[in-house]
Write a protein that holds these residues in place. Structure first.
Motif, short mmCIF file in Angstrom:
data_model
loop_
_atom_site.label_atom_id
_atom_site.label_comp_id
_atom_site.label_asym_id
_atom_site.label_seq_id
_atom_site.Cartn_x
_atom_site.Cartn_y
_atom_site.Cartn_z
N TYR A 1 23.82 21.11 -7.97
CA TYR A 1 24.27 22.25 -8.74
C TYR A 1 23.33 22.49 -9.90
N GLN A 2 23.37 23.69 -10.39
CA GLN A 2 22.46 24.07 -11.47
C GLN A 2 23.12 23.82 -12.81
N LEU A 3 22.30 23.48 -13.77
CA LEU A 3 22.81 23.12 -15.07
C LEU A 3 21.92 23.70 -16.15
N ALA A 4 22.54 24.31 -17.14
CA ALA A 4 21.80 24.77 -18.32
C ALA A 4 22.29 23.93 -19.48
N LYS A 5 21.44 23.71 -20.43
CA LYS A 5 21.86 22.86 -21.54
C LYS A 5 21.11 23.24 -22.79
N GLU A 6 21.72 22.86 -23.90
CA GLU A 6 20.98 23.00 -25.13
C GLU A 6 20.08 21.78 -25.24
N ALA A 7 19.16 21.80 -26.14
CA ALA A 7 18.06 20.84 -26.14
C ALA A 7 18.42 19.40 -26.52
N GLU A 8 19.60 19.14 -27.05
CA GLU A 8 19.90 17.81 -27.56
C GLU A 8 20.00 16.73 -26.48
N ILE A 9 20.67 17.00 -25.37
CA ILE A 9 20.77 15.97 -24.34
C ILE A 9 19.47 15.98 -23.54
N LYS A 10 18.85 14.86 -23.44
CA LYS A 10 17.51 14.78 -22.87
C LYS A 10 17.54 14.96 -21.35
N SER A 11 16.60 15.75 -20.85
CA SER A 11 16.53 16.04 -19.42
C SER A 11 16.39 14.78 -18.59
N PHE A 12 15.64 13.79 -19.08
CA PHE A 12 15.43 12.61 -18.28
C PHE A 12 16.74 11.87 -17.99
N LEU A 13 17.74 12.01 -18.84
CA LEU A 13 19.05 11.41 -18.58
C LEU A 13 19.74 12.11 -17.42
N LEU A 14 19.58 13.42 -17.33
CA LEU A 14 20.24 14.19 -16.29
C LEU A 14 19.47 14.17 -14.97
N VAL A 22 18.06 21.04 -13.72
CA VAL A 22 18.11 21.63 -15.05
C VAL A 22 17.34 22.95 -14.98
N VAL A 23 18.05 24.05 -15.18
CA VAL A 23 17.41 25.37 -15.04
C VAL A 23 16.94 25.94 -16.37
N GLN A 24 17.46 25.44 -17.49
CA GLN A 24 17.05 25.99 -18.78
C GLN A 24 17.45 25.04 -19.89
N GLU A 25 16.60 24.92 -20.89
CA GLU A 25 16.92 24.19 -22.12
C GLU A 25 16.78 25.17 -23.27
N LEU A 26 17.82 25.25 -24.09
CA LEU A 26 17.84 26.22 -25.19
C LEU A 26 18.29 25.54 -26.47
N ASP A 27 17.98 26.18 -27.61
CA ASP A 27 18.41 25.60 -28.89
C ASP A 27 19.19 26.59 -29.75
N ARG A 28 19.57 27.75 -29.19
CA ARG A 28 20.34 28.75 -29.96
C ARG A 28 21.50 29.25 -29.11
N GLY A 29 22.62 29.49 -29.76
CA GLY A 29 23.82 29.93 -29.08
C GLY A 29 23.69 31.25 -28.36
N GLU A 30 23.09 32.24 -29.04
CA GLU A 30 22.95 33.57 -28.44
C GLU A 30 22.11 33.49 -27.16
N ALA A 31 21.05 32.72 -27.20
CA ALA A 31 20.18 32.57 -26.03
C ALA A 31 20.92 31.87 -24.90
N THR A 32 21.78 30.92 -25.24
CA THR A 32 22.57 30.21 -24.23
C THR A 32 23.48 31.17 -23.50
N ILE A 33 24.15 32.05 -24.23
CA ILE A 33 25.04 33.03 -23.60
C ILE A 33 24.24 33.97 -22.70
N TYR A 34 23.14 34.48 -23.21
CA TYR A 34 22.30 35.39 -22.44
C TYR A 34 21.83 34.73 -21.15
N GLN A 35 21.34 33.51 -21.25
CA GLN A 35 20.83 32.81 -20.06
C GLN A 35 21.96 32.43 -19.10
#
Length: 192
Positions: A1-14, A22-35
């Motif tokens: 399954y596809q997963l988007a996340k904010e930047a805090e949880i490290k990709s290597f763990l997932l 992991v389809v996207q890493e973001l650090d802002r709320g507005e960008a997270t909603i848009y993506q």
């Protein structure tokens, strides 16, 4: 399954989980909603503390989407756990991330996605996948007599058996819309 996340949880763990992309890493709320609107991920990992828009606000916005992703909070702030669970987050991970807890979270996500996929197959197959004794069993929709909520589960009564599913009565009603079901009471749906 596809997963988007904010930047805090490290990709290597997932990336240790073979069914995760992991389809996207973001650090802002507005960008997270848009993506989330654009990419339609299955799961979104959020931190509570984000610039301009909190993770709680982002999660509430995600709940209004047509395809609502599962939401996991991954944060250092334990005081927001109750609020996160009130908006139906599937889990609340605290930093530093414990590998065992992350595995439990991923198992919970996998189970929920498999359950959703099984229920979505109803319309094309005329069968509903339900879990019984730890295994999925398919019941013919035409054999369902009625359904009603019981606590956090929904009971499905068929001609020959009873089943318990974790889906809400409302969710089952929408999944079974093409079939001849009728809500006779706010808590009972019958096959006509």
């Amino acid at each position: 399954y596809q997963l988007a996340k904010e930047a805090e949880i490290k990709s290597f763990l997932l990336e240790k989980f073979p069914n995760v992309e992991v389809v996207q890493e973001l650090d802002r709320g507005e960008a997270t909603i848009y993506q989330a609107i654009s990419l339609q991920p299955d799961v979104v990992f959020l931190d509570v503390e984000m610039p301009k828009m909190s993770g709680i606000e982002v999660a509430k916005s995600l709940l209004t989407l047509k395809n609502v992703p599962l939401i996991v909070f991954a944060t250092a702030y334990p005081q927001f756990a109750a609020e996160a669970l009130r908006i139906n987050a599937i889990d609340y991970l605290l930093k530093p991330y414990c590998p065992k807890q992350l595995k439990l979270t991923m198992d919970r996500i996998t189970y929920r996605i498999n359950e959703q996929n099984s229920i979505q197959q109803v319309n094309s197959l005329g069968k509903l996948a339900v879990e019984k004794d730890g295994e999925f069993e398919y019941i013919f929709v035409k054999d369902i007599l009625y359904m009603y909520p019981k606590g956090k589960i929904t009971k499905i009564i068929t001609l020959s058996n009873e089943y318990e599913v974790k889906s809400s009565l409302k969710e089952l009603e929408s999944r079974l819309a093409p079939f001849n079901f009728f809500r006779i009471h706010r808590s009972v749906i019958l096959l006509i």
